[in-house]
Design a protein around this motif. Sequence first.
Motif, PDB file in Angstrom:
ATOM      1  N   GLN C 226       0.813  -1.214   0.000  1.00 29.77           N
ATOM      2  CA  GLN C 226       0.000   0.000   0.000  1.00 29.77           C
ATOM      3  C   GLN C 226       0.846   1.264   0.000  1.00 29.77           C
ATOM      4  O   GLN C 226       0.467   2.278  -0.565  1.00 29.77           O
ATOM      5  CB  GLN C 226      -0.880   0.063   1.259  1.00 29.77           C
ATOM      6  CG  GLN C 226      -1.814  -1.095   1.417  1.00 29.77           C
ATOM      7  CD  GLN C 226      -3.057  -0.925   0.590  1.00 29.77           C
ATOM      8  OE1 GLN C 226      -3.768   0.038   0.745  1.00 29.77           O
ATOM      9  NE2 GLN C 226      -3.320  -1.837  -0.311  1.00 29.77           N
TER      10      GLN C 226
ATOM     11  N   THR D  31     -12.755   6.888  -5.449  1.00 27.77           N
ATOM     12  CA  THR D  31     -11.732   6.332  -4.565  1.00 27.77           C
ATOM     13  C   THR D  31     -12.249   6.028  -3.171  1.00 27.77           C
ATOM     14  O   THR D  31     -11.562   5.404  -2.386  1.00 27.77           O
ATOM     15  CB  THR D  31     -10.544   7.276  -4.424  1.00 27.77           C
ATOM     16  OG1 THR D  31     -11.089   8.534  -4.001  1.00 27.77           O
ATOM     17  CG2 THR D  31      -9.809   7.430  -5.732  1.00 27.77           C
ATOM     18  N   GLY D  32     -13.463   6.464  -2.867  1.00 25.29           N
ATOM     19  CA  GLY D  32     -13.958   6.227  -1.515  1.00 25.29           C
ATOM     20  C   GLY D  32     -15.006   5.136  -1.489  1.00 25.29           C
ATOM     21  O   GLY D  32     -16.000   5.208  -2.200  1.00 25.29           O
ATOM     22  N   PHE D  33     -14.792   4.116  -0.675  1.00 21.86           N
ATOM     23  CA  PHE D  33     -15.824   3.113  -0.446  1.00 21.86           C
ATOM     24  C   PHE D  33     -15.528   2.391   0.852  1.00 21.86           C
ATOM     25  O   PHE D  33     -14.403   2.459   1.376  1.00 21.86           O
ATOM     26  CB  PHE D  33     -15.917   2.109  -1.606  1.00 21.86           C
ATOM     27  CG  PHE D  33     -14.629   1.419  -1.911  1.00 21.86           C
ATOM     28  CD1 PHE D  33     -14.218   0.320  -1.164  1.00 21.86           C
ATOM     29  CD2 PHE D  33     -13.797   1.870  -2.921  1.00 21.86           C
ATOM     30  CE1 PHE D  33     -13.020  -0.308  -1.425  1.00 21.86           C
ATOM     31  CE2 PHE D  33     -12.595   1.244  -3.187  1.00 21.86           C
ATOM     32  CZ  PHE D  33     -12.201   0.156  -2.438  1.00 21.86           C
ATOM     33  N   THR D  34     -16.530   1.719   1.361  1.00 27.01           N
ATOM     34  CA  THR D  34     -16.399   0.992   2.617  1.00 27.01           C
ATOM     35  C   THR D  34     -17.023  -0.376   2.420  1.00 27.01           C
ATOM     36  O   THR D  34     -18.075  -0.488   1.793  1.00 27.01           O
ATOM     37  CB  THR D  34     -17.115   1.766   3.739  1.00 27.01           C
ATOM     38  OG1 THR D  34     -16.429   3.001   3.937  1.00 27.01           O
ATOM     39  CG2 THR D  34     -17.128   0.989   5.036  1.00 27.01           C
TER      40      THR D  34
ATOM     41  N   GLY F  40     -13.223  -3.287   5.559  1.00 24.28           N
ATOM     42  CA  GLY F  40     -12.137  -2.617   4.874  1.00 24.28           C
ATOM     43  C   GLY F  40     -12.691  -1.458   4.098  1.00 24.28           C
ATOM     44  O   GLY F  40     -13.893  -1.174   4.164  1.00 24.28           O
ATOM     45  N   GLY F  41     -11.835  -0.790   3.366  1.00 31.41           N
ATOM     46  CA  GLY F  41     -12.335   0.323   2.598  1.00 31.41           C
ATOM     47  C   GLY F  41     -11.207   1.059   1.921  1.00 31.41           C
ATOM     48  O   GLY F  41     -10.058   0.616   1.917  1.00 31.41           O
ATOM     49  N   SER F  42     -11.589   2.185   1.365  1.00 36.42           N
ATOM     50  CA  SER F  42     -10.609   2.965   0.646  1.00 36.42           C
ATOM     51  C   SER F  42     -11.036   4.421   0.709  1.00 36.42           C
ATOM     52  O   SER F  42     -12.232   4.731   0.770  1.00 36.42           O
ATOM     53  CB  SER F  42     -10.556   2.503  -0.808  1.00 36.42           C
ATOM     54  OG  SER F  42      -9.772   3.356  -1.575  1.00 36.42           O
ATOM     55  N   GLY F  43     -10.068   5.292   0.724  1.00 34.36           N
ATOM     56  CA  GLY F  43     -10.366   6.718   0.753  1.00 34.36           C
ATOM     57  C   GLY F  43      -9.108   7.477   0.396  1.00 34.36           C
ATOM     58  O   GLY F  43      -8.157   6.889  -0.134  1.00 34.36           O
ATOM     59  N   ARG F  44      -9.108   8.756   0.711  1.00 35.32           N
ATOM     60  CA  ARG F  44      -7.944   9.541   0.363  1.00 35.32           C
ATOM     61  C   ARG F  44      -6.699   9.033   1.077  1.00 35.32           C
ATOM     62  O   ARG F  44      -5.591   9.182   0.593  1.00 35.32           O
ATOM     63  CB  ARG F  44      -8.194  11.000   0.707  1.00 35.32           C
ATOM     64  CG  ARG F  44      -9.326  11.619  -0.147  1.00 35.32           C
ATOM     65  CD  ARG F  44      -9.714  12.936   0.427  1.00 35.32           C
ATOM     66  NE  ARG F  44      -9.824  12.806   1.872  1.00 35.32           N
ATOM     67  CZ  ARG F  44      -9.548  13.736   2.744  1.00 35.32           C
ATOM     68  NH1 ARG F  44      -9.194  14.923   2.327  1.00 35.32           N
ATOM     69  NH2 ARG F  44      -9.665  13.506   4.036  1.00 35.32           N
ATOM     70  N   GLN F  47      -6.078   2.419   0.824  1.00 39.33           N
ATOM     71  CA  GLN F  47      -6.939   1.266   1.033  1.00 39.33           C
ATOM     72  C   GLN F  47      -6.521   0.538   2.307  1.00 39.33           C
ATOM     73  O   GLN F  47      -5.354   0.564   2.700  1.00 39.33           O
ATOM     74  CB  GLN F  47      -6.799   0.331  -0.193  1.00 39.33           C
ATOM     75  CG  GLN F  47      -8.164  -0.043  -0.764  1.00 39.33           C
ATOM     76  CD  GLN F  47      -8.084  -0.733  -2.113  1.00 39.33           C
ATOM     77  OE1 GLN F  47      -7.353  -0.284  -2.999  1.00 39.33           O
ATOM     78  NE2 GLN F  47      -8.845  -1.789  -2.278  1.00 39.33           N
TER      79      GLN F  47
END
Lengths: 325, 325, 325, 103, 103, 103
Positions: C226, D31-34, F40-44, F47
């Motif tokens: 990452q 780019t944002g998700f959960t 889990g997730g993803s954002g600024r 991930q």
Amino acid sequence: MDAILSVMGQNLLSPIILSFALGLAAALARSSLSVPEAAAKALSIYLLFAIGFKGGASVAAHGLDARLALALVAGIGLSFAIPVVAFTLLRSLTRMSRVDAAAVAGHYGSISIVTFVSATAILTSRAIDYEGYMVAVAAAMEAPAIVAALWLAARGGSGVKMDAELWREVMLNGSIVLLIGAFLIGAVTGERGLAEIESFIVSPFKGVLCLFLLDMGLVAGRGLKQSRGLLSAGAVVFAGLMPMIGAAMALPVALMLGFSAGGTALMMTLAASASYIAVPAAMRVALPEANPSIYLTLSLGVTFPFNLSLGIPLYVAVAGLFAGG
Amino acid sequence: MDAILSVMGQNLLSPIILSFALGLAAALARSSLSVPEAAAKALSIYLLFAIGFKGGASVAAHGLDARLALALVAGIGLSFAIPVVAFTLLRSLTRMSRVDAAAVAGHYGSISIVTFVSATAILTSRAIDYEGYMVAVAAAMEAPAIVAALWLAARGGSGVKMDAELWREVMLNGSIVLLIGAFLIGAVTGERGLAEIESFIVSPFKGVLCLFLLDMGLVAGRGLKQSRGLLSAGAVVFAGLMPMIGAAMALPVALMLGFSAGGTALMMTLAASASYIAVPAAMRVALPEANPSIYLTLSLGVTFPFNLSLGIPLYVAVAGLFAGG
Amino acid sequence: MDAILSVMGQNLLSPIILSFALGLAAALARSSLSVPEAAAKALSIYLLFAIGFKGGASVAAHGLDARLALALVAGIGLSFAIPVVAFTLLRSLTRMSRVDAAAVAGHYGSISIVTFVSATAILTSRAIDYEGYMVAVAAAMEAPAIVAALWLAARGGSGVKMDAELWREVMLNGSIVLLIGAFLIGAVTGERGLAEIESFIVSPFKGVLCLFLLDMGLVAGRGLKQSRGLLSAGAVVFAGLMPMIGAAMALPVALMLGFSAGGTALMMTLAASASYIAVPAAMRVALPEANPSIYLTLSLGVTFPFNLSLGIPLYVAVAGLFAGG
Amino acid sequence: MQTHQAKRVEIIIEAPLEHRLTDAIVAAGVTGFTILPVLGGSGRSGQWSRDGQVSLAGGMVAVVCIVRPERVDTLLDAAFKVVERHIGVVSVSDCEVLRAERF
Amino acid sequence: MQTHQAKRVEIIIEAPLEHRLTDAIVAAGVTGFTILPVLGGSGRSGQWSRDGQVSLAGGMVAVVCIVRPERVDTLLDAAFKVVERHIGVVSVSDCEVLRAERF
Amino acid sequence: MQTHQAKRVEIIIEAPLEHRLTDAIVAAGVTGFTILPVLGGSGRSGQWSRDGQVSLAGGMVAVVCIVRPERVDTLLDAAFKVVERHIGVVSVSDCEVLRAERF
Ligand SMILES: Nc1ncnc2c1ncn2[C@@H]1O[C@H](COP(=O)(O)O)[C@@H](O)[C@H]1O
Ligand SMILES: Nc1ncnc2c1ncn2[C@@H]1O[C@H](COP(=O)(O)O)[C@@H](O)[C@H]1O
Ligand SMILES: Nc1ncnc2c1ncn2[C@@H]1O[C@H](COP(=O)(O)O)[C@@H](O)[C@H]1O
Ligand code: NA
Ligand code: NA
Ligand code: NA
């Protein structure tokens, strides 16, 4: 014959089988008994690590057999060939669609590691030796059947293909990586490594296997309940016949390779067993049209208990007749 | 008397009790220490499987006592009778509503398997034998108290009844099924089965129990914090008295049945212990008006630690006086 | 020198290190292998309980050393001092912001309990004794570095402070409470307590550690993937240098306190190791502006494997030279 | 408190496809998700539960994605390509968010 | 992307009642739902957490059910009969779905 | 079935802040909320996944809170004070509830 039956009877009354039966019965009776997903995964990590490590350590102890490479090739060959036989049999015994039949066939070409583990437990308790590298063969047989299944499905024009991502997913599947990784660790650290962690991976092994089989019984039982009425008699006959056909295909191969009686029994067990981890996940991705209830129920609800209860003792007995000292 | 006190003191300083105390203290101090739900369930599956199996194997070894059937009947009778006594006592000591009192009473008629397990651990460490089938008695005592509780509540006109679905849920509750199932597996596979999985279910048993009690302490402590101010002094007195009343009711029964000192102590422990798994779940379904904080706090926050620390050694000592050789 | 190298080589081929390497490789290759969160937490509870208990039991056996109090003070002192050195080094080697540098520095002042545990496993396998109370020192060193980190950040005017709630969270962090609690239980129950649960906390210990390190490898590998491109070369150099600086700071302290060779090696290991549980959580609360990828990757992805593979054998060897009998 | 219009997209999808879905929506510029775990469920392909499952194949996950209204179509197109042949549910609802600069 | 009006019903209910609820909504003709785990919560009956619980009694689950607007009343009636005497929360919101033929 | 207007507030927040958030919303007079686990997730900030994590630091949770429309601002103010400096997402949507007396 008598000896075979007595071995089978003895096997049926082992804690391992009975734990599976308990889980099955509990699920069929709709008991609330359940094993949390995280616990089931932890048990399976333990079993894969332990069986892989012990295989590697045994290779380190007995030296690397020149037959390992041949055995791997043979295993891969069986994993390709069995689905073709299974597919043909399915299409003649049932009215399953091509896609469903291909998916089911893929499961039977691949292997069930817990069936393998149960077979090693039986061999150990009967003091029959086997080649340590059989776990490597087991790992090698996980994936090829997936390719065969997709090929069988594609011949019907469904146009499915293995893309690069799916290849990676299948080859680097968690259970393959853990099995091979633990095998290598065992091979590198050898006797000394085994001594260090023996009281974790050897002594409690069978007990852990009981709990895992309890869970397998629960999952299989729930699956059987859900899919009641979905399976034709032909499909069920297939699921009981196919393991013996697979084992019969593996027997000459094992004899040609000169395996010990234990190794022959394991090779037969691998061929006879049907996947319930790697292949289902791959089928969901690549053949979503295939009905998961069918392949999971046949593999986990029929073939797995068949092998556990009757199959393995049979393969051990037959292997003893042909390859035994 | 001195002997009793010394046994109690010794017990208080065992890893088992201290693990519980650690969990309790951590929760009361609002530490972030916590055991994941899946891990707690896995520990409880292990304990139920192990204690059931060992009970069955012991029955296989010593032959089936004709007293088993009588013991089961006696256990069921106690499980019906204790709630009535508990209910009467609660209504005189507290101002609890009928429904709350009935729900609490149901918990005391049923049993806590981990209290039972802790008692067997103490007996084993002091080399006191007990009848292996006591685990079957434990399983038989889980459910009848629920019927008694609903009957007590219904007498007030609340109109609750056990529907078929609830019967099934209660009788096929996961912990009952696992306990009985493992008992049967142990009984069928006997000494040989036990030998196979001994290093999983016997040697590490006490250590696993410590971790489970650590978790119980955490859960009990969180419960106590939440329900602070909710419990009257009368209710707390009840939760300390009732175990001894239950044990006193069980003592003559056990003596009449001719149990060994160990079996008598276990019978007293079962009667003294209060459910924290099967009964709460049934109460949420059938008596949702009853406040769960009340019954869970009394059972898990007061009676459980009482039995663990003072109760069990007392019952063992008293059983030794009356039934001891 | 040769001896050091041979010890290092031997260490690199232990199941413990190789399990970590397997996890790391699997994650870097994007295998689906993963350990469920609940299982990882359960493993860590087991390790903390076992290591704490054994430390306490060893103190009970050997009597309480007058040096314990001094050792605690020394540990706390190091935990305050190391972040200051780390911060200065970071600011000269990298262009990290003050807040990021402070957060990273805090991690290096605190400790990694699994690094400590791995060091004890190596000492045990090489039959080197150590002071049992070192686990108490480990616990004492968890928190002070957090205060130091916040002070370093605040000097830049960020105005962060430890509020009462954060103090409580840090001091009653689950891992500190469990470690100290198990230590006390071990100290109180002593040899007798240890005998009761030995086959749970001693024999399978190394095997459990292997599985935990497999998981650590997976987590570290995912972290490295990452944060690829996020870390400057300077930061990576820091993460490889800082452990040795920390160990070097600890060495004279340990010698002054008159520790055994084993105790000296452990003190160096504690100083050299970087937190991956307590400090990251505190930083998320108190210094949210600091980038977690930076501190987690340096601590878990660089320093942890460094210590595991090269650091610990080095510290053991150096400690043997200076404090060895 | 100042809030801003947004869309909440919830995709319930088979676990083996999770990474394909998230890769696709990241590729679509979201780019944002959960990701939320799912215990079980029921649909045209029957009832299932995650209890005791070892295989990924038996499970699903829920992916929640909050986006600006103008990007919802891009997101749905990307998601649809992944779920198209598969079982699973895609739903969209209106919502308001704090700190709109994040989306 | 073509979407269709639907309703998202979310029922937070005690775990021991999960099967009664799902049986009731299946009986009401709704075959699609998804069950999400719940870690903890707070309400009039106090705060609770699932950590370390062995008993079902202490926990809740969330059942999410997406239905055509015209079926929401049938669903709510069925659900209400189960939750009536019990603690728990039932909420309904508007949403849009892809692939409406599935509902 | 009689329903009542309400608001569904969903706050995705870092796990180490969970108790601060729930304390703050309880202090603001909101007593009902439910906490869902997040895988889990993803954002600024990239991930992440909860797999194999031992530390709280790496994870998030979702707090769902159903309130009467008139209390949503109080709730958002309280929540905002906690999430302000932190990563995380706050979204609000309209919903209807059964048994409005509970909120
Ligand atoms: N109407 C629905 N509402 C909520 N979840 C659904 C719905 N339909 C399907 N699902 C979920 O999607 C999975 C697959 O659905 P299906 O393709 O209909 O078998 C189910 O097992 C549920 O978890
Ligand atoms: N307003 C609310 N918003 C979200 N969840 C709630 C709300 N009220 C209650 N709950 C959930 O429902 C459970 C029982 O609520 P109660 O019946 O109020 O004790 C709580 O523990 C929460 O998990
Ligand atoms: N648009 C979004 N929709 C849903 N979840 C999000 C969104 N943005 C961020 N998140 C969640 O909030 C976490 C932190 O976001 P960020 O602060 O952008 O790194 C992410 O890891 C996601 O779990
Ligand atoms: Na096969
Ligand atoms: Na009782
Ligand atoms: Na350090």
